[in-house]
Design a protein around this motif. Structure first.
Motif, PDB file in Angstrom:
ATOM      1  N   TYR B  14       0.869  -1.183   0.000  1.00 57.03           N
ATOM      2  CA  TYR B  14       0.000   0.000   0.000  1.00 57.03           C
ATOM      3  C   TYR B  14       0.896   1.220   0.000  1.00 57.03           C
ATOM      4  N   LYS B  16       1.163   4.952   1.166  1.00 54.23           N
ATOM      5  CA  LYS B  16       0.505   5.837   2.137  1.00 54.23           C
ATOM      6  C   LYS B  16       1.135   7.211   2.037  1.00 54.23           C
ATOM      7  N   VAL B  27       3.743   0.411   2.600  1.00 47.82           N
ATOM      8  CA  VAL B  27       3.469  -0.603   3.612  1.00 47.82           C
ATOM      9  C   VAL B  27       3.267  -1.934   2.886  1.00 47.82           C
ATOM     10  N   ASN B  49      -5.928  -9.891  12.987  1.00 43.80           N
ATOM     11  CA  ASN B  49      -6.103  -8.606  12.307  1.00 43.80           C
ATOM     12  C   ASN B  49      -4.799  -8.065  11.733  1.00 43.80           C
ATOM     13  N   GLY B  50      -4.851  -7.584  10.508  1.00 39.25           N
ATOM     14  CA  GLY B  50      -3.682  -6.975   9.900  1.00 39.25           C
ATOM     15  C   GLY B  50      -2.718  -7.964   9.299  1.00 39.25           C
ATOM     16  N   LYS B  53      -5.208 -10.687   5.143  1.00 38.58           N
ATOM     17  CA  LYS B  53      -6.266 -11.520   4.541  1.00 38.58           C
ATOM     18  C   LYS B  53      -7.099 -10.733   3.539  1.00 38.58           C
ATOM     19  N   THR B  55      -6.384  -7.998   1.993  1.00 38.54           N
ATOM     20  CA  THR B  55      -5.567  -7.596   0.849  1.00 38.54           C
ATOM     21  C   THR B  55      -5.477  -8.748  -0.157  1.00 38.54           C
TER      22      THR B  55
HETATM   23  N1  LIG Z   1      -5.864   1.142   2.537  1.00 39.29           N
HETATM   24  C1  LIG Z   1      -4.738   0.853   3.198  1.00 39.29           C
HETATM   25  N2  LIG Z   1      -3.720   1.738   3.228  1.00 39.29           N
HETATM   26  C2  LIG Z   1      -2.585   1.448   3.879  1.00 39.29           C
HETATM   27  N3  LIG Z   1      -2.364   0.302   4.545  1.00 39.29           N
HETATM   28  C3  LIG Z   1      -3.319  -0.615   4.576  1.00 39.29           C
HETATM   29  C4  LIG Z   1      -4.569  -0.394   3.904  1.00 39.29           C
HETATM   30  N4  LIG Z   1      -5.357  -1.474   4.095  1.00 39.29           N
HETATM   31  C5  LIG Z   1      -4.634  -2.331   4.839  1.00 39.29           C
HETATM   32  N5  LIG Z   1      -3.406  -1.826   5.132  1.00 39.29           N
HETATM   33  C6  LIG Z   1      -2.352  -2.501   5.900  1.00 39.29           C
HETATM   34  O1  LIG Z   1      -2.080  -3.723   5.287  1.00 39.29           O
HETATM   35  C7  LIG Z   1      -1.912  -4.758   6.242  1.00 39.29           C
HETATM   36  C8  LIG Z   1      -2.877  -5.896   5.968  1.00 39.29           C
HETATM   37  O2  LIG Z   1      -4.223  -5.437   6.128  1.00 39.29           O
HETATM   38  P1  LIG Z   1      -5.490  -6.318   5.785  1.00 39.29           P
HETATM   39  O3  LIG Z   1      -5.262  -6.974   4.481  1.00 39.29           O
HETATM   40  O4  LIG Z   1      -6.676  -5.449   5.918  1.00 39.29           O
HETATM   41  O5  LIG Z   1      -5.469  -7.398   6.954  1.00 39.29           O
HETATM   42  P2  LIG Z   1      -6.637  -8.297   7.550  1.00 39.29           P
HETATM   43  O6  LIG Z   1      -7.773  -8.308   6.597  1.00 39.29           O
HETATM   44  O7  LIG Z   1      -6.014  -9.641   7.747  1.00 39.29           O
HETATM   45  O8  LIG Z   1      -7.007  -7.688   8.866  1.00 39.29           O
HETATM   46  C9  LIG Z   1      -2.121  -4.114   7.600  1.00 39.29           C
HETATM   47  O9  LIG Z   1      -0.858  -3.853   8.147  1.00 39.29           O
HETATM   48  C10 LIG Z   1      -2.832  -2.826   7.289  1.00 39.29           C
HETATM   49  O10 LIG Z   1      -2.466  -1.832   8.208  1.00 39.29           O
END
Ligand SMILES: Nc1ncnc2c1ncn2[C@@H]1O[C@H](COP(=O)(O)OP(=O)(O)O)[C@@H](O)[C@H]1O
Ligand SMILES: [Mg+2]
Lengths: 266, 291
Positions: B14, B16, B27, B49-50, B53, B55
């Motif tokens: 990602y 940011k 990230v 969480n995080g 999944k 993604t």
């Molecule tokens: N839109 C976004 N912008 C920046 N970082 C993101 C975004 N969405 C998720 N992340 C980061 O990507 C990582 C994986 O997130 P995510 O796929 O949502 O995990 P999960 O669904 O397993 O909780 C996390 O560290 C999260 O902070």
């Protein structure tokens, strides 16, 4: 947490309810135009009779039609008073600085009748048409504007999404409000400024949530292959039936009549 | 069996933008993911969480395009822009929040939304909608406003919305996370039926361990990588490892695990209450004799 009814739809099964929303929209416009075409007592009487007939056809209780007047009642009175006192002409009566003229009286009456009929007339449309059908109808009616690059489909999509989310956001506002009250927030006392300030802890979380929802929804729409109006088919396309053509004919006759009244000055 | 989803060396960053620095910050959400899902199977993806999944799920639906590596859906590379709609039709997606994915103001209109976008003729949309609604048991609610449904019902409508697009595979990203136990059961039942009766490939992302027991194959993610994979039994047999990954095993599995540690003669990775009862049954007969 009551569901707020947008556009005050009154569910029942009448011929007006079953008409195509496009017909009702055009009919309403024609009715409003005719109100401004006619200017004599005969014309207004006819317009009032037409309205009465429509109310009977719609099977909506008359008090719902009257209720539509409530929000504009104040404006109506103010407009009438302004017209009554501020029109120059032949004086009928006066007290202090106020003068009532014959022209003023006529203008005030005409204005009052026009506005009242206009509001009641359009309320028949909103009372007999679901907001969704209305959005669909407008999309179809305005689709020629696509030629001059007006995003008709997008506007209509926005309107129907707003219709879907207003009850959800209302409920959410209620929840946040209660949560803030539980934390000691006070929304109901103090002056205007203080009250406005007290709205901040309500609005900030509401906006945050609304943006998140918008983001989620956009993603869900894309995931379901939404890519604007091009190449899209419709599950419930609008099609005219015989009764719709009849209604168009009556509308056209009504407009013709109004034009005749205008010419004759009735 | 032919594979429907294949990922090789999949990675995604990602980008940011922060207030403090001019430069964008990257990230890494997932990296080096290899995945093969066969047609008609039920796959579960676990992870706290995080762990990446969501993604990963968004890659299957081409909502995200990989930064590195490749993702194929039914042989189509998801990075190819011209096949975008084909990918999204083949791999449907159901999200966590039922309110934020229902577009229509009436249930059947919402289910028709996907087919409308695909340009299906009106008559066929109606038969697809009827079919999809009956598959999730919501046909009787077709004229209702979604706002008047329970969470589980809304989620079933969302599933019907995907089913009406005739996908090969459905990805569900924590579809039960916001539901009460009843709603959760309804949704899981519908998902299982779709998988078993209709042969739809299911990829279920969840952190409720009970839901994983139905899966043919489980992937566990941590810090953007797949760290464990196997059948539910194989995964649950490693209770200690799961705890390290901040995941818990189902209650029965946990109980069986503790009993075993205390010296009971039990198999690894007990999945259901019945299984545990059966494993314990001989001994309880002995006790019954004594009494
Ligand atoms: N839109 C976004 N912008 C920046 N970082 C993101 C975004 N969405 C998720 N992340 C980061 O990507 C990582 C994986 O997130 P995510 O796929 O949502 O995990 P999960 O669904 O397993 O909780 C996390 O560290 C999260 O902070
Ligand atoms: Mg997630």
């Amino acid at each position: 947490m009551g569901e707020i009814s947008l556009g005050q739809y009154y569910p029942t099964n009448s011929i007006l309810h079953r008409l195509d929303p496009r017909v009702k929209f055009i009919g309403t416009i024609v009715y409003i135009v005719s109100l401004f075409l006619v200017s004599g007592p005969v014309g207004y009487l006819c317009a009032a009779l037409a309205l009465f007939a429509l109310v009977l056809l719609s099977k909506v209780p008359f008090r719902f039609i009257l209720k539509s007047m409530k929000p504009i009642f104040f404006i109506l009175i103010v407009t009438m008073l302004f017209n009554l006192f501020l029109t120059p002409g032949e004086e009928l009566a006066h007290f202090l600085i106020f003068r009532i003229t014959r022209e003023g009286l006529v203008l005030a009456l005409r204005m009052g009748i026009r506005l009242a009929l206009l509001v009641m007339g359009s309320s028949i449309m909103t009372l007999t048409t679901t907001p969704n059908a209305l959005t669909d109808g407008m999309e179809r009616l305005f689709s020629p504007l696509k030629l001059i690059k007006v995003p008709v489909h997008e506007i209509s999509m926005m309107m129907s999404i707003a219709l879907r989310f207003i009850p959800i956001l209302t409920e959410e506002t209620d929840k946040i409000k209660k949560a803030q009250i539980a934390r000691g927030a006070d929304f109901d006392s103090g002056g205007l400024i203080k009250r406005l300030k007290s709205m901040i802890p309500l609005l900030v979380p509401l906006f945050v949530s609304a943006f998140r929802r918008a983001n989620d929804l956009a993603m869900a729409m894309e995931a379901r292959c939404y890519h604007g109006g091009t190449g899209r088919t419709q599950m419930k396309p609008l099609t005219y039936a015989k009764k719709d053509y009849c209604a168009y004919l009556i509308t056209a006759l009504f407009l013709a009549l109004a034009i005749i009244f205008r010419v004759k000055g009735w | 069996m032919p594979s429907i989803i294949k990922a090789r060396g999949l990675g995604f960053d990602y980008v940011k933008y922060t207030d403090e620095s001019e430069n964008a910050e990257r990230v890494t959400a997932i990296r080096e993911i290899d995945l093969t899902v066969e047609k008609g199977t039920f796959i579960a993806i676990l992870g706290h969480n995080g762990s990446g999944k969501s993604t990963l799920a968004k890659h299957i639906n081409a909502l995200l395009v990989p930064t590195s590596g490749t993702m194929w859906v039914d042989g189509i590379d998801t990075a190819k822009e011209q096949d975008l709609w084909k990918v999204r039709q083949k791999a449907g997606m159901v999200f966590q929040n039922p309110d934020n994915q229902i577009i229509g103001t009436v249930v059947d209109e919402d289910v028709g939304f996907g087919p409308e976008n695909l340009g299906i003729p009106t008559k066929d949309i109606w038969s697809r909608v009827d079919d999809a609604l009956s598959k999730v048991g919501m046909l009787g609610f077709r004229d209702r406003s979604p706002n008047h449904l329970s969470g589980g019902q809304k989620q079933r409508v969302a599933i019907a919305g995907v089913v009406a697009m005739h996908p090969e595979c459905i990805v569900l990203d924590e579809p039960t996370a916001m539901l009460d136990p009843n709603g959760r059961r309804e949704v899981i039942e519908v998902i299982r039926e779709l998988n078993q009766r209709e042969g739809v490939t299911v990829i279920l992302i969840t952190h409720y361990m009970e839901e994983v027991t139905y899966a043919d194959h489980v992937y566990v993610m941590d810090a953007g990588q797949v760290v464990m994979e196997g059948t539910p039994r194989e995964i649950f047999a490693q209770a200690e490892r799961l705890k390290e990954l901040r995941l818990s095993v189902p209650q029965v599995t946990e109980l069986a695990y503790e009993l075993k540690k205390a010296g009971a003669d039990l198999p690894d990775g007990v999945l259901t209450i019945d299984e545990l009862v059966d494993a314990l049954a001989p001994r309880s007969e002995q006790y019954a004799d004594r009494a």
